[in-house]
Design a protein around this motif. Structure first.
Motif, PDB file in Angstrom:
ATOM      1  N   ASP A 153      20.508  77.604  23.627  1.00 15.76           N
ATOM      2  CA  ASP A 153      19.612  76.779  23.799  1.00 15.76           C
ATOM      3  C   ASP A 153      20.063  75.646  24.861  1.00 15.76           C
ATOM      4  N   LEU A 154      21.460  75.672  25.047  1.00 22.36           N
ATOM      5  CA  LEU A 154      21.677  74.628  26.007  1.00 22.36           C
ATOM      6  C   LEU A 154      21.186  74.732  27.546  1.00 22.36           C
ATOM      7  N   PRO A 155      21.226  75.877  28.307  1.00 24.25           N
ATOM      8  CA  PRO A 155      20.843  75.998  29.644  1.00 24.25           C
ATOM      9  C   PRO A 155      19.673  75.453  29.848  1.00 24.25           C
ATOM     10  N   ALA A 156      18.605  75.701  28.869  1.00 28.56           N
ATOM     11  CA  ALA A 156      17.338  75.201  29.157  1.00 28.56           C
ATOM     12  C   ALA A 156      17.228  73.476  29.185  1.00 28.56           C
ATOM     13  N   LYS A 157      17.937  73.058  28.429  1.00 28.81           N
ATOM     14  CA  LYS A 157      18.110  71.364  28.133  1.00 28.81           C
ATOM     15  C   LYS A 157      18.763  71.006  29.629  1.00 28.81           C
ATOM     16  N   LEU A 158      19.810  71.792  30.010  1.00 25.72           N
ATOM     17  CA  LEU A 158      20.239  71.364  31.420  1.00 25.72           C
ATOM     18  C   LEU A 158      19.199  71.432  32.541  1.00 25.72           C
ATOM     19  N   ARG A 159      18.666  72.399  32.449  1.00 20.39           N
ATOM     20  CA  ARG A 159      17.771  72.607  33.639  1.00 20.39           C
ATOM     21  C   ARG A 159      16.614  71.600  33.499  1.00 20.39           C
ATOM     22  N   VAL A 160      16.284  71.375  32.296  1.00 21.57           N
ATOM     23  CA  VAL A 160      15.259  70.099  32.225  1.00 21.57           C
ATOM     24  C   VAL A 160      15.691  68.933  32.946  1.00 21.57           C
ATOM     25  N   ALA A 161      16.882  68.493  32.782  1.00 21.70           N
ATOM     26  CA  ALA A 161      17.307  67.290  32.970  1.00 21.70           C
ATOM     27  C   ALA A 161      18.172  67.286  34.337  1.00 21.70           C
ATOM     28  N   GLN A 162      18.037  68.328  35.246  1.00 21.02           N
ATOM     29  CA  GLN A 162      18.633  68.409  36.495  1.00 21.02           C
ATOM     30  C   GLN A 162      17.648  68.029  37.552  1.00 21.02           C
ATOM     31  N   GLU A 163      17.283  66.720  37.746  1.00 22.19           N
ATOM     32  CA  GLU A 163      16.302  66.417  38.416  1.00 22.19           C
ATOM     33  C   GLU A 163      16.417  66.717  39.959  1.00 22.19           C
ATOM     34  N   VAL A 164      17.638  66.329  40.422  1.00 25.25           N
ATOM     35  CA  VAL A 164      17.917  66.670  41.945  1.00 25.25           C
ATOM     36  C   VAL A 164      17.755  68.150  42.276  1.00 25.25           C
ATOM     37  N   PHE A 165      18.543  68.873  41.200  1.00 23.04           N
ATOM     38  CA  PHE A 165      18.556  70.358  41.459  1.00 23.04           C
ATOM     39  C   PHE A 165      17.095  70.961  41.694  1.00 23.04           C
ATOM     40  N   GLU A 166      16.201  70.386  40.907  1.00 27.51           N
ATOM     41  CA  GLU A 166      14.916  70.912  40.909  1.00 27.51           C
ATOM     42  C   GLU A 166      14.402  70.557  42.156  1.00 27.51           C
ATOM     43  N   SER A 167      14.501  69.543  42.920  1.00 28.99           N
ATOM     44  CA  SER A 167      13.963  69.202  44.187  1.00 28.99           C
ATOM     45  C   SER A 167      14.689  70.077  45.449  1.00 28.99           C
ATOM     46  N   THR A 168      16.084  70.253  45.183  1.00 25.60           N
ATOM     47  CA  THR A 168      16.742  70.867  46.163  1.00 25.60           C
ATOM     48  C   THR A 168      17.275  72.089  46.206  1.00 25.60           C
ATOM     49  N   GLY A 169      17.634  72.442  44.666  1.00 29.12           N
ATOM     50  CA  GLY A 169      18.145  73.646  44.424  1.00 29.12           C
ATOM     51  C   GLY A 169      19.823  73.802  44.872  1.00 29.12           C
ATOM     52  N   GLY A 170      20.283  72.635  45.405  1.00 24.97           N
ATOM     53  CA  GLY A 170      21.520  72.677  46.078  1.00 24.97           C
ATOM     54  C   GLY A 170      22.684  71.884  45.496  1.00 24.97           C
ATOM     55  N   LEU A 171      22.690  71.477  44.026  1.00 26.98           N
ATOM     56  CA  LEU A 171      23.483  70.798  43.435  1.00 26.98           C
ATOM     57  C   LEU A 171      23.962  71.543  42.232  1.00 26.98           C
ATOM     58  N   HIS A 172      25.414  71.117  42.055  1.00 23.77           N
ATOM     59  CA  HIS A 172      25.915  71.724  40.680  1.00 23.77           C
ATOM     60  C   HIS A 172      25.885  70.771  39.625  1.00 23.77           C
ATOM     61  N   ALA A 173      25.899  71.231  38.355  1.00 25.11           N
ATOM     62  CA  ALA A 173      25.938  69.995  37.306  1.00 25.11           C
ATOM     63  C   ALA A 173      27.085  70.190  36.230  1.00 25.11           C
ATOM     64  N   ALA A 174      27.399  69.221  35.621  1.00 24.44           N
ATOM     65  CA  ALA A 174      28.433  68.956  34.511  1.00 24.44           C
ATOM     66  C   ALA A 174      27.481  68.296  33.371  1.00 24.44           C
ATOM     67  N   ALA A 175      27.532  68.873  32.228  1.00 26.37           N
ATOM     68  CA  ALA A 175      26.601  68.166  31.115  1.00 26.37           C
ATOM     69  C   ALA A 175      27.723  68.144  29.803  1.00 26.37           C
ATOM     70  N   LEU A 176      27.441  66.960  29.132  1.00 26.51           N
ATOM     71  CA  LEU A 176      28.349  66.945  28.042  1.00 26.51           C
ATOM     72  C   LEU A 176      27.065  66.802  26.684  1.00 26.51           C
ATOM     73  N   PHE A 177      27.369  67.601  25.828  1.00 28.10           N
ATOM     74  CA  PHE A 177      26.683  67.676  24.797  1.00 28.10           C
ATOM     75  C   PHE A 177      27.283  67.323  23.221  1.00 28.10           C
ATOM     76  N   SER A 178      26.599  66.943  22.355  1.00 26.49           N
ATOM     77  CA  SER A 178      27.232  66.704  20.915  1.00 26.49           C
ATOM     78  C   SER A 178      27.253  68.094  20.448  1.00 26.49           C
ATOM     79  N   LEU A 179      28.105  68.316  19.196  1.00 23.57           N
ATOM     80  CA  LEU A 179      28.326  69.533  18.565  1.00 23.57           C
ATOM     81  C   LEU A 179      26.994  69.906  17.917  1.00 23.57           C
ATOM     82  N   GLU A 180      25.975  69.124  17.957  1.00 23.32           N
ATOM     83  CA  GLU A 180      24.699  69.612  17.252  1.00 23.32           C
ATOM     84  C   GLU A 180      23.688  70.025  18.466  1.00 23.32           C
ATOM     85  N   GLY A 181      24.212  69.760  19.697  1.00 28.86           N
ATOM     86  CA  GLY A 181      23.381  70.431  20.851  1.00 28.86           C
ATOM     87  C   GLY A 181      22.524  69.330  21.656  1.00 28.86           C
TER      88      GLY A 181
END
Length: 278
Positions: free
Chosen positions: A148-176
């Protein structure tokens, strides 16, 4: 939208040999010079430039703190007494009792997969500076939570959605649950920004958190995660061979090619539950 991270430019968009003039969003890439100042035994202050990195200009303080931490230069954010940013530069003032090893500041005690040094030497060099012991941590993560985590990351990647040009690093809890993420044109910068933020929030070590990388898992990213005590790393792309070796050495669970339907476990299967062999 973070306007410090994007710019616009007129481009020609072509579709089936038909062209039109449109405005396009671009991720900003600019250099950042990181320098430190250290009080010495004399009244003078030692000033040293330690890195120039191409980055997306936001969260520069977190980036600089994360860089100092993952390079083994500082171990707590309180070792830094003052941070002074200027245009494409940032200077960090360190305590004179920070136990700074100046020999590390040339950034050659770490080695990357492209430096020509053998993998064993690269891994051993990290073990000499990584002081976090996470061997006592025991936890498991449900396989459905992982997917389920890639979809959560994509929703939160605001700048990527606009440019398609950024990498992201995301920290999640053990519950996701998504705790926070950082974006940058450099994947290593995104992770340094993430770790720098965690450092200022006194979250270290990150031994009971999940790290998700939007691209591939390189040796340098596993190195930085290991310095922060991260034990569970997932990547949308592929890991390198040396990244797998390093993750294995540090008992890190490493997952690659993560999608909503499937993923590969390269090491650390013991932390993934609810899997059934075909």
């Amino acid at each position: 939208m973070d306007t410090t991270a994007i710019t616009t430019r007129k481009i020609i968009k072509v579709n089936k040999a038909k062209k039109r003039l449109v405005s396009d969003f671009l991720a900003i890439e600019e250099p950042l010079e990181i320098s430190i100042s250290i009080p010495t035994a004399t009244p003078a202050v030692l000033n040293k430039n330690i890195s120039i990195t191409m980055r997306t200009p936001n969260n520069d303080a977190n980036l600089a703190l994360g860089f100092l931490f993952t390079e083994g230069i500082i171990s707590v954010h309180t070792a830094v007494t003052q941070i002074i940013p200027s245009e494409n530069k940032i200077n960090l003032f360190l305590k004179n009792d920070s136990q700074i090893d100046l020999s590390t500041l040339d950034r050659n005690f770490y080695t990357s997969s492209s430096c020509g040094v053998c993998g064993k030497a690269s891994i051993d060099s990290i073990k000499t500076v990584c002081t976090i012991d996470t061997k006592k941590e025991r936890f498991k993560v449900d396989s459905t939570c992982i997917q389920d985590l890639p979809a959560k990351l994509r929703v939160a990647q605001e700048v990527f959605e606009s440019t398609g040009g950024l990498h992201a690093a995301a920290l999640f809890s053990l519950e996701g649950d998504l705790l926070f993420l950082r974006e940058d044109v450099g994947r290593h910068n995104a992770l340094d920004k993430l770790i720098g933020h965690a450092l200022t929030e006194n979250l270290m070590p990150l031994s009971k958190h999940l790290l998700l990388l939007s691209g591939r898992a390189s040796f340098e990213l596993i190195q930085k995660a290991a310095m922060a005590g991260i034990q569970f790393i997932m990547a949308v792309g592929a890991p390198s061979s040396l990244a797998v070796e390093l993750a294995t050495e540090f008992d890190i669970t490493l997952i690659g090619f993560l999608t909503k339907d499937k993923f590969n476990i390269y090491c650390g299967e013991k932390r993934v539950e609810n899997l059934i062999f075909e």
